[in-house]
Enzyme design. Structure first.
Site, PDB file in Angstrom:
ATOM      1  N   ARG A  49       0.910  -1.172   0.041  1.00 48.68           N
ATOM      2  CA  ARG A  49       0.125   0.047  -0.047  1.00 48.68           C
ATOM      3  C   ARG A  49       0.834   1.232  -0.004  1.00 48.68           C
ATOM      4  O   ARG A  49       0.564   2.051  -0.744  1.00 48.68           O
ATOM      5  CB  ARG A  49      -0.968  -0.030   1.158  1.00 48.68           C
ATOM      6  CG  ARG A  49      -1.643   1.353   1.459  1.00 48.68           C
ATOM      7  CD  ARG A  49      -2.862   1.287   2.413  1.00 48.68           C
ATOM      8  NE  ARG A  49      -2.645   0.490   3.439  1.00 48.68           N
ATOM      9  CZ  ARG A  49      -1.970   1.127   4.446  1.00 48.68           C
ATOM     10  NH1 ARG A  49      -1.313   2.056   4.757  1.00 48.68           N
ATOM     11  NH2 ARG A  49      -1.599   0.364   5.726  1.00 48.68           N
ATOM     12  N   TYR A 101     -16.312  17.037 -15.650  1.00 50.88           N
ATOM     13  CA  TYR A 101     -16.855  15.754 -15.560  1.00 50.88           C
ATOM     14  C   TYR A 101     -17.744  15.364 -14.556  1.00 50.88           C
ATOM     15  O   TYR A 101     -17.556  16.157 -13.327  1.00 50.88           O
ATOM     16  CB  TYR A 101     -15.684  14.710 -15.634  1.00 50.88           C
ATOM     17  CG  TYR A 101     -16.029  13.307 -15.107  1.00 50.88           C
ATOM     18  CD1 TYR A 101     -16.852  12.615 -15.942  1.00 50.88           C
ATOM     19  CD2 TYR A 101     -15.482  12.802 -14.040  1.00 50.88           C
ATOM     20  CE1 TYR A 101     -17.300  11.239 -15.477  1.00 50.88           C
ATOM     21  CE2 TYR A 101     -15.736  11.462 -13.762  1.00 50.88           C
ATOM     22  CZ  TYR A 101     -16.596  10.582 -14.359  1.00 50.88           C
ATOM     23  OH  TYR A 101     -17.063   9.433 -13.934  1.00 50.88           O
ATOM     24  N   ASP A 174      -6.883  18.564 -14.904  1.00 55.05           N
ATOM     25  CA  ASP A 174      -7.368  17.204 -15.108  1.00 55.05           C
ATOM     26  C   ASP A 174      -6.931  17.095 -16.474  1.00 55.05           C
ATOM     27  O   ASP A 174      -7.600  17.779 -17.482  1.00 55.05           O
ATOM     28  CB  ASP A 174      -8.935  16.909 -15.103  1.00 55.05           C
ATOM     29  CG  ASP A 174      -9.385  15.473 -15.398  1.00 55.05           C
ATOM     30  OD1 ASP A 174      -8.644  14.895 -15.992  1.00 55.05           O
ATOM     31  OD2 ASP A 174     -10.464  15.014 -14.783  1.00 55.05           O
ATOM     32  N   LYS A 199      -8.082   5.649 -18.997  1.00 58.97           N
ATOM     33  CA  LYS A 199      -8.435   6.251 -20.378  1.00 58.97           C
ATOM     34  C   LYS A 199      -7.182   6.036 -21.484  1.00 58.97           C
ATOM     35  O   LYS A 199      -6.698   5.207 -21.520  1.00 58.97           O
ATOM     36  CB  LYS A 199      -8.853   7.703 -20.218  1.00 58.97           C
ATOM     37  CG  LYS A 199     -10.048   7.830 -19.270  1.00 58.97           C
ATOM     38  CD  LYS A 199     -11.219   6.866 -19.266  1.00 58.97           C
ATOM     39  CE  LYS A 199     -12.344   7.367 -18.575  1.00 58.97           C
ATOM     40  NZ  LYS A 199     -12.262   7.669 -17.114  1.00 58.97           N
TER      41      LYS A 199
END
Length: 390
Positions: A49, A101, A174, A199
């Site tokens: 982690r 978004y 972004d 993406k």
């Protein structure tokens, strides 16, 4: 060493760097924990982690691509957004665009209203008085999305960053729609870049992931601490698959852009298309700025169907090579209806402010043969024409 070009950075990410056996392709470290050398002598890795070698290779490549000091690879794109927001305090104001978004919009609104994590101010960066709106908000952070989703509106990153410097505000951009191959916000003055690596960076629609790249080492270290603390970091397998996709980022986007230009030309000339949204069009309001701050216009476009909303059923049903689905940026072409899919979390008033109408269609253009894609769209529009003539 001379600065490497983006295609080289992406193609060589982790290649020929294995120190154990000389593997050309970097190994995947599917381990949750690591053996300590001795009592109270931890090595660079102790728990995945916190740190993982596979994830680190991806992070280093993304940092170099964006020209940043440090990258934190997260388990989703929304985790990357959430991570950036950890820099804000309850008395701080976040400024964000009216047409961002839908998932980002939902996150900002609910953290502010339900958790009181920070204050918010929505700004239309297409307004002539956007700078005055931002000044009045006195933000600690300005969030940009350019090109915007789904109308592909362009915001002048450099102009916003110059204003932000006056206001001592951090700027987060972004960059999902373009990737670092086509736009580098940090070079334009931004402090942080956010990606949904689901993406274009991965490009194969087979992982969910995100990344956050900081220009400043200190900010990067703070965000890395929060990523570990909140458990937002990505898994090794997702990082490995993302690295695999990253290596073809430049040629994929090159072909996708070529296909998109042809699709846009076809749509712009079709009588059943009322309007096309694409920054590569000279008629696009943000075309001039896009030419300056981008090295390409991307592979996303949207259009308004010149028919009543009920005819969308016929249009979508007739498509074969544009798959009706969420997401974008994969090798396959996708089509979506923003009002009921990607931006469904916005209420009707917010959608109206953002310009998201009932007949708006968004395309993510893939790498299929362009003749097949044009034929597919043509047949779907013909089906609408048939229904209209009945």
């Amino acid at each position: 060493m001379a600065k490497r070009h983006a295609a080289t950075i992406a193609a060589r990410a982790g290649i020929a760097e294995d120190t154990a056996f000389g593997a050309v392709t970097p190994p995947i470290y599917l381990t949750s924990t690591y053996e300590l050398e001795a009592f109270r002598q931890p090595g660079p890795y102790d728990y995945s982690r916190s740190n993982n070698p596979t994830r680190d290779v991806l992070g280093e490549a993304l940092a170099e691509l964006e020209g940043g000091a440090k990258a934190i690879v997260t388990n989703t794109g929304m985790s990357a957004c959430l991570l950036a927001l950890q820099l804000l305090k309850p008395e701080d104001t976040l400024v964000f665009p009216h047409d961002c978004y839908g998932g980002s919009y939902r996150l900002f609104i609910n953290l502010a209203q339900r958790k009181h994590a920070f204050k918010i101010q929505i700004v239309n960066f297409q307004d002539t008085d956007w700078a005055e709106q931002v000044r009045l908000a006195a933000p600690a952070m300005i969030w940009l999305e350019t090109p915007s989703n789904p109308l592909l509106q362009i915001t002048d990153i450099q102009a916003v960053c110059q204003l932000a410097a006056e206001l001592a505000a951090k700027v987060v951009v972004d960059n999902t729609f373009l990737s670092p191959v086509l736009q580098q916000p940090l070079a334009l003055g931004a402090d942080i870049v956010v990606h949904s690596t689901t993406k274009y960076i991965n490009g194969h629609s087979d992982i969910i992931g995100g990344a956050l790249i900081a220009k400043d080492v200190a900010i990067g270290d703070e965000l890395k601490w929060w990523g570990n603390c909140l458990g937002l970091t990505g898994g090794a397998l997702d990082a490995y698959l993302t690295l695999r996709g990253l290596r073809t980022l430049s040629p994929r986007i090159r072909l996708q852009q070529e296909n998109t230009l042809a699709v846009v030309d076809f749509l712009a000339a079709h009588p059943l298309v009322a309007k096309v949204y694409y920054p590569g069009l000279a008629s696009h309001p943000g075309h001039a700025i896009a030419k300056v701050q981008q090295s390409g216009f991307g592979a996303m476009c949207s259009f308004e169907l010149n028919a009543a909303p009920e005819y969308l059923y016929d249009f979508f049903a007739a498509l074969k090579y544009f798959t009706l689905a969420q997401s974008l940026g994969g090798t396959e072409s996708l089509v979506c209806h923003p009002a009921t899919m990607t931006h469904a979390s916005m209420d009707a008033a917010a959608q109206q402010r953002a310009g998201i109408g009932a007949t708006l269609v968004r395309l993510s253009v893939g790498i299929e043969d362009i003749a097949d894609l044009i034929t597919d769209l043509d047949k779907a529009l013909q089906q609408v024409a048939k229904r209209l003539s009945v």
